[in-house]
Scaffold this motif. Sequence first.
Motif, PDB file in Angstrom:
ATOM      1  N   ALA A 105      35.700  36.172  30.849  1.00 19.21           N
ATOM      2  CA  ALA A 105      36.041  35.373  32.025  1.00 19.21           C
ATOM      3  C   ALA A 105      37.265  35.906  32.761  1.00 19.21           C
ATOM      4  N   ASP A 106      37.825  37.006  32.336  1.00 17.75           N
ATOM      5  CA  ASP A 106      39.009  37.578  32.965  1.00 17.75           C
ATOM      6  C   ASP A 106      38.718  37.862  34.438  1.00 17.75           C
ATOM      7  N   GLY A 107      39.438  37.179  35.320  1.00 16.75           N
ATOM      8  CA  GLY A 107      39.229  37.306  36.764  1.00 16.75           C
ATOM      9  C   GLY A 107      39.569  38.680  37.316  1.00 16.75           C
ATOM     10  N   GLU A 108      40.360  39.451  36.590  1.00 13.64           N
ATOM     11  CA  GLU A 108      40.744  40.780  37.054  1.00 13.64           C
ATOM     12  C   GLU A 108      39.745  41.848  36.639  1.00 13.64           C
ATOM     13  N   GLY A 109      38.743  41.453  35.848  1.00 15.45           N
ATOM     14  CA  GLY A 109      37.730  42.401  35.416  1.00 15.45           C
ATOM     15  C   GLY A 109      38.226  43.429  34.418  1.00 15.45           C
ATOM     16  N   ARG A 110      39.305  43.108  33.696  1.00 11.14           N
ATOM     17  CA  ARG A 110      39.877  44.056  32.729  1.00 11.14           C
ATOM     18  C   ARG A 110      39.627  43.618  31.291  1.00 11.14           C
TER      19      ARG A 110
END
Length: 137
Positions: A105-110
């Motif tokens: 679910a990391d919004g930064e895509g990392r």
Amino acid sequence: PEHGSVPSLASTLQQQLADALTAALPEAGTADPLLRRSDRADFQANGILALAKKLKGNPRELAGQVTAALPAGGLIKDIEVSGPGFLNITLTDRAILETLAARAADGEGRLGVPLRPDAGKTVIDYAQPNVAKEMHV
């Protein structure tokens, strides 16, 4: 944790074990539980043996005190005192799934890995692996 980072299960478990060691043996000060991956469980803590030797105590007894000082529920499914004072630790499925879900679910895509703008260059050396040792970076 830093912005965009998800704490690893190992770092959370490491802190819980360090706190339990301090609670069981306050005179030892801050102690490293020497948490490692294990082929008998999810993790193994080996630091209790060295600490007991240093303080001239019984390592199995100390391992039992540390086990009793760990928080119930949540992260740890099972903990077993093995051999001369090692702790074999199995994590709960829920803890693993929640960590994976938080990374996904990391919004930064990392995948929960923080950016380190101050880190500069990262050098990665690809060397021939040694089959007699655990792979690591």
